[in-house]
Design an enzyme around this catalytic site. Structure first.
Site, PDB file in Angstrom:
ATOM      1  N   GLY A 203       0.819  -1.212   0.000  1.00 33.71           N
ATOM      2  CA  GLY A 203       0.000   0.000   0.000  1.00 33.71           C
ATOM      3  C   GLY A 203       0.842   1.247   0.000  1.00 33.71           C
ATOM      4  O   GLY A 203       2.023   1.193   0.320  1.00 33.71           O
ATOM      5  N   GLY A 206       2.094   5.522   4.538  1.00 34.13           N
ATOM      6  CA  GLY A 206       1.218   6.140   5.532  1.00 34.13           C
ATOM      7  C   GLY A 206      -0.157   5.531   5.631  1.00 34.13           C
ATOM      8  O   GLY A 206      -1.025   6.055   6.319  1.00 34.13           O
ATOM      9  N   THR A 210       2.795  -0.701   8.673  1.00 34.32           N
ATOM     10  CA  THR A 210       3.567  -1.020   9.865  1.00 34.32           C
ATOM     11  C   THR A 210       2.635  -1.155  11.067  1.00 34.32           C
ATOM     12  O   THR A 210       2.773  -2.065  11.888  1.00 34.32           O
ATOM     13  CB  THR A 210       4.617   0.076  10.113  1.00 34.32           C
ATOM     14  OG1 THR A 210       5.340   0.297   8.919  1.00 34.32           O
ATOM     15  CG2 THR A 210       5.569  -0.319  11.208  1.00 34.32           C
ATOM     16  N   HIS A 426      -8.118  35.801  -9.935  1.00 30.77           N
ATOM     17  CA  HIS A 426      -7.754  34.466 -10.420  1.00 30.77           C
ATOM     18  C   HIS A 426      -8.543  33.395  -9.654  1.00 30.77           C
ATOM     19  O   HIS A 426      -9.220  32.548 -10.248  1.00 30.77           O
ATOM     20  CB  HIS A 426      -6.246  34.263 -10.240  1.00 30.77           C
ATOM     21  CG  HIS A 426      -5.748  32.921 -10.650  1.00 30.77           C
ATOM     22  ND1 HIS A 426      -5.060  32.695 -11.810  1.00 30.77           N
ATOM     23  CD2 HIS A 426      -5.850  31.709 -10.044  1.00 30.77           C
ATOM     24  CE1 HIS A 426      -4.756  31.420 -11.913  1.00 30.77           C
ATOM     25  NE2 HIS A 426      -5.224  30.790 -10.843  1.00 30.77           N
ATOM     26  N   GLU A 427      -8.500  33.474  -8.339  1.00 34.62           N
ATOM     27  CA  GLU A 427      -9.196  32.464  -7.541  1.00 34.62           C
ATOM     28  C   GLU A 427     -10.707  32.574  -7.732  1.00 34.62           C
ATOM     29  O   GLU A 427     -11.410  31.564  -7.813  1.00 34.62           O
ATOM     30  CB  GLU A 427      -8.845  32.599  -6.054  1.00 34.62           C
ATOM     31  CG  GLU A 427      -7.379  32.332  -5.735  1.00 34.62           C
ATOM     32  CD  GLU A 427      -6.886  30.968  -6.198  1.00 34.62           C
ATOM     33  OE1 GLU A 427      -7.696  30.015  -6.239  1.00 34.62           O
ATOM     34  OE2 GLU A 427      -5.690  30.855  -6.540  1.00 34.62           O
TER      35      GLU A 427
HETATM   36  P1  ADP Z   1       3.109   2.765   6.552  1.00 33.93           P
HETATM   37  O1  ADP Z   1       2.031   2.174   5.718  1.00 33.93           O
HETATM   38  O2  ADP Z   1       3.890   3.781   5.776  1.00 33.93           O
HETATM   39  O3  ADP Z   1       3.942   1.766   7.252  1.00 33.93           O
HETATM   40  P2  ADP Z   1       2.361   3.434   9.200  1.00 33.93           P
HETATM   41  O4  ADP Z   1       1.791   2.142   9.581  1.00 33.93           O
HETATM   42  O5  ADP Z   1       3.734   3.702   9.691  1.00 33.93           O
HETATM   43  O6  ADP Z   1       2.333   3.623   7.649  1.00 33.93           O
HETATM   44  O7  ADP Z   1       1.364   4.577   9.670  1.00 33.93           O
HETATM   45  C1  ADP Z   1       1.820   5.750  10.295  1.00 33.93           C
HETATM   46  C2  ADP Z   1       0.821   6.235  11.309  1.00 33.93           C
HETATM   47  O8  ADP Z   1      -0.387   6.645  10.689  1.00 33.93           O
HETATM   48  C3  ADP Z   1       0.417   5.190  12.295  1.00 33.93           C
HETATM   49  O9  ADP Z   1       1.294   5.146  13.366  1.00 33.93           O
HETATM   50  C4  ADP Z   1      -0.967   5.640  12.719  1.00 33.93           C
HETATM   51  O10 ADP Z   1      -0.891   6.593  13.733  1.00 33.93           O
HETATM   52  C5  ADP Z   1      -1.502   6.306  11.480  1.00 33.93           C
HETATM   53  N1  ADP Z   1      -2.373   5.415  10.710  1.00 33.93           N
HETATM   54  C6  ADP Z   1      -2.146   4.975   9.463  1.00 33.93           C
HETATM   55  N2  ADP Z   1      -3.153   4.193   9.025  1.00 33.93           N
HETATM   56  C7  ADP Z   1      -4.045   4.108  10.044  1.00 33.93           C
HETATM   57  C8  ADP Z   1      -5.284   3.428  10.212  1.00 33.93           C
HETATM   58  N3  ADP Z   1      -5.827   2.675   9.247  1.00 33.93           N
HETATM   59  N4  ADP Z   1      -5.920   3.566  11.398  1.00 33.93           N
HETATM   60  C9  ADP Z   1      -5.388   4.310  12.365  1.00 33.93           C
HETATM   61  N5  ADP Z   1      -4.220   4.962  12.269  1.00 33.93           N
HETATM   62  C10 ADP Z   1      -3.542   4.893  11.128  1.00 33.93           C
HETATM   63 ZN    ZN Z   2      -5.246  28.801 -10.309  1.00 31.93          ZN
HETATM   64 MG    MG Z   3       5.970   1.603   7.436  1.00 31.16          MG
END
Ligand code: ADP
Ligand code: ZN
Ligand code: MG
Length: 626
Positions: A203, A206, A210, A426-427
């Site tokens: 994926g 973020g 992890t 513009h906006e």
């Molecule tokens: P990656 O996919 O890059 O490993 P992480 O698992 O490190 O992303 O996510 C970073 C942080 O974002 C997590 O520690 C959490 O706080 C938040 N986060 C990401 N996805 C979720 C989710 N589905 N639910 C709750 N928190 C999330």
């Molecule tokens: Zn513009």
């Molecule tokens: Mg990660």
């Protein structure tokens, strides 16, 4: 313990030789010879480099000068220990015989001098080294070369459970099954099924890969080895492979357990495509070792390997075949509901005022991933704290959204009034165009507060729902909105500015996609003309998969689409000049205009449209006649 004993012995002997030295009186060799001839020597030990022994007390000053004689210390029994450094003296034995002195030779004590001359320094060196290693200094890495630095997380340590993961329910359910297996392996093996060995979580950054893996560890209550792919890729040759081996040995000892390899792409890059010359072999070895280990163990022992990556396309195909990472779990950026749930999860940690509506925040943040949303809540909490509030209020969240989406407000950046006016029109041009295109996203907010590095203003549009398919008519409306800003400048000032560069780029890109990818041009028909991925070493003549003539046609079609959009927007904005002026004026006064205020302006100033936001029928446009 051995070290302690050795150290104690060495210390003891050192001590002894020092006390020996202190209690014997040092003499010059000549003084010793004089005393020998004078019959004052009692007994002598002849060593390889030294001569020591005892003198008879009394009458020494008859032979030696007074102060030298006084420096000789004597015992109660009338003997005075002495030592002297031996010089080359072939007559020594003859003289000793002549003086009738008892003498013994001393066997050179090898081990003692050995100990002192090199074992001791070595010991000291090790001791200091060990101290450094414990403190994690430079030497630390040298000590555990090859020892996997995987950290073992136990359930209590991750502190993450499936409750902390929101908005990615399918992925969560699939991983729950893995947890079930680890807790209750018999149930799954009963019918002879094979448990998956490796599960790959894929994926964008973020999205919680992890986090999800840590939640699995927390739920399963088994040891959890977590290591990141880049930790494998070491500077020392051969160490990456040794690490992998060591990791699997450790894991099999404590099975059932989970091995989690984060950022798998750092390690599992397809072999033979890495550009780095030096790292090439090393990385290949590490990957090979991983493949071997994954084949070599039996899942029924209960070792499951989780991997995470955001670039699955560059992974070596061998990693993905059945028997290795054969299950794939895809995470995507969360949809509206998912975003709301993720916001709720993170909002548990802050105290929110009752007026806060997380659903509204979720609606304003399409495209943000979990990590961004976590960051958003945090920003809002910090903002509220800075303003001395007791709770996080709606305004804090709104500002946090702006910050996260568009970068920091830069009120301090001064723009001169002329520029400000240009930006306002513009906006306003974007906003008015969007209001008069039925299929364009609604405008939520128009602002001329400079943000980020380059943006001088922005128009925030909200999709009414998450979209996966877009119709040609919608894309055309979108094209119009991109051009709205530029056309407004053109109409109002009769002059152009550089501020529309980004808009034009996006518009051109969109038009190109419509023509070359989506088959939306009648003249080109249904064929798609993908640009092959840019490869610098391919001769430029080969880089397109279509003919010169087609290329010219594509360019012409793009130009036509943009030109037609330009005409349409010009018509709309000319008709709605009153509204455009009113909105720009309001922007200059207040800097920001929200949806409600915008709708009020539309009601007051829109020409010919009975219902704001509706696409103007052709006849109505004609009636407006401006
Ligand atoms: P990656 O996919 O890059 O490993 P992480 O698992 O490190 O992303 O996510 C970073 C942080 O974002 C997590 O520690 C959490 O706080 C938040 N986060 C990401 N996805 C979720 C989710 N589905 N639910 C709750 N928190 C999330
Ligand atoms: Zn513009
Ligand atoms: Mg990660």
């Amino acid at each position: 313990m051995l070290w302690y004993w050795l150290f104690a012995i060495v210390l003891f002997m050192l001590f002894q030789s020092v006390t020996d030295f202190m209690t014997t009186s040092p003499l010059a060799y000549s003084e010793f010879k004089q005393l020998l001839h004078g019959g004052k020597v009692n007994e002598v030990t002849v060593g390889e480099t030294s001569v020591s022994g005892t003198l008879k007390a009394g009458g020494l000053d008859a032979i030696l000068p007074r102060e030298r004689a006084e420096s000789v210390k004597c015992n109660a029994d009338g003997l005075c220990p002495f030592n002297t450094v031996r010089v080359t003296d072939p007559d020594l034995v003859k003289d000793l015989d002549a003086a009738h002195v008892r003498y013994v030779g001393q066997q050179h004590s090898e081990w003692m001098s050995m100990l002192v001359s090199w074992a001791l320094p070595l010991l000291l060196l090790f001791w200091m080294w060990g101290g450094l290693a414990r403190r994690g200094g430079v030497a630390a890495g040298l000590f555990d070369v090859g020892k996997s630095r995987a950290r073992v997380y136990m359930q209590s340590k991750t502190g993450v459970s499936f409750n902390d993961v929101a908005g990615i329910d399918e992925a969560r359910d699939e991983l729950m099954e893995i947890v079930e297996f680890l807790k209750n392996p018999q149930r799954y093996r009963r019918l002879g099924g094979r448990i998956p060995k490796g599960v790959l979580i894929v994926g964008p950054p973020g999205t919680g890969k992890t986090l999800l893996a840590r939640a699995v560890a927390g739920e399963a209550g088994v040891p959890f080895f977590s290591i990141s792919g880049s930790e494998f890729v070491e500077m020392f040759v051969g160490v990456g492979a040794a690490r992998v081996r060591d990791l699997f040995v450790q894991a099999q000892k404590v099975a059932p357990c989970i091995i989690f390899i984060d950022e798998l792409d750092a390690l599992g890059r397809a072999r033979g495509v890495t550009g780095v010359v030096g790292g090439y072999n090393e990385q290949e070895q590490t990957l090979n070792q991983l493949l071997v280990e994954m084949d070599g163990f039996d899942t029924n022992k209960g070792v499951i390997i989780l991997g995470a990556t955001n670039r699955p396309e560059i992974l070596d195909p061998a990693l993905l075949r059945p028997g290795r990472f054969d299950r794939h779990i895809a995470l995507d950026r969360p949809d509206l509901k998912g975003r709301q749930k993720i916001l709720q999860v993170h909002a548990r940690q802050v105290s929110l005022a009752p007026d806060v509506d997380l659903a509204a925040v979720a609606a304003k943040t399409p495209g943000l991933a979990g990590a961004d949303l976590a960051n958003l809540i945090n920003e809002a909490a910090l903002l509220a704290a800075r303003r001395g509030k007791e709770r996080v209020e709606r305004s804090d969240l709104d500002e946090a959204v702006d910050r996260v989406i568009a970068g920091m407000e830069k009120r301090s950046r001064l723009i001169n009034p002329m520029e400000k006016e240009t930006v306002a029109f513009h906006e306003a041009g974007h906003a008015v165009t969007a209001e008069f295109r039925a299929l364009a996203d609604r405008v939520a907010k128009v602002s001329i507060i400079p943000r980020g590095i380059a943006a001088l203003g922005y128009t925030q549009q909200l999709p009414t729902e998450d979209r996966y398919l877009l119709k040609k008519s919608e894309l055309l409306d979108r094209l119009d909105v991109f051009l709205g800003g530029r056309v407004a400048e053109e109409i109002v000032f009769g002059d152009l500015s550089t501020g529309a560069q980004n808009d034009l780029q996006m518009a051109t890109e969109l038009a190109r996609h419509m023509v070359a990818h989506y088959g939306m041009s009648e003249r080109l028909g249904l064929a798609t003309f993908e640009q092959p991925p840019s490869a610098p070493y391919v001769a430029s003549g080969q880089s397109t998969a279509y003919s010169e003539r087609t290329a010219r046609l594509i360019d012409a079609e793009i130009a036509r689409l943009l030109d037609e959009a330009h005409q349409r927007v010009r018509t709309t904005l000319r008709e709605q000049r009153a509204l455009l002026d009113a909105l720009a004026r309001q922007l200059l006064d207040h800097e920001t205009v929200e949806r409600d205020a915008l709708q009020a302006l539309v009601r007051a100033y829109a020409a010919g449209a009975s219902e704001p936001g509706a696409k103007m029928p052709q006849s109505a446009a004609a009636q407006a006649g401006r």
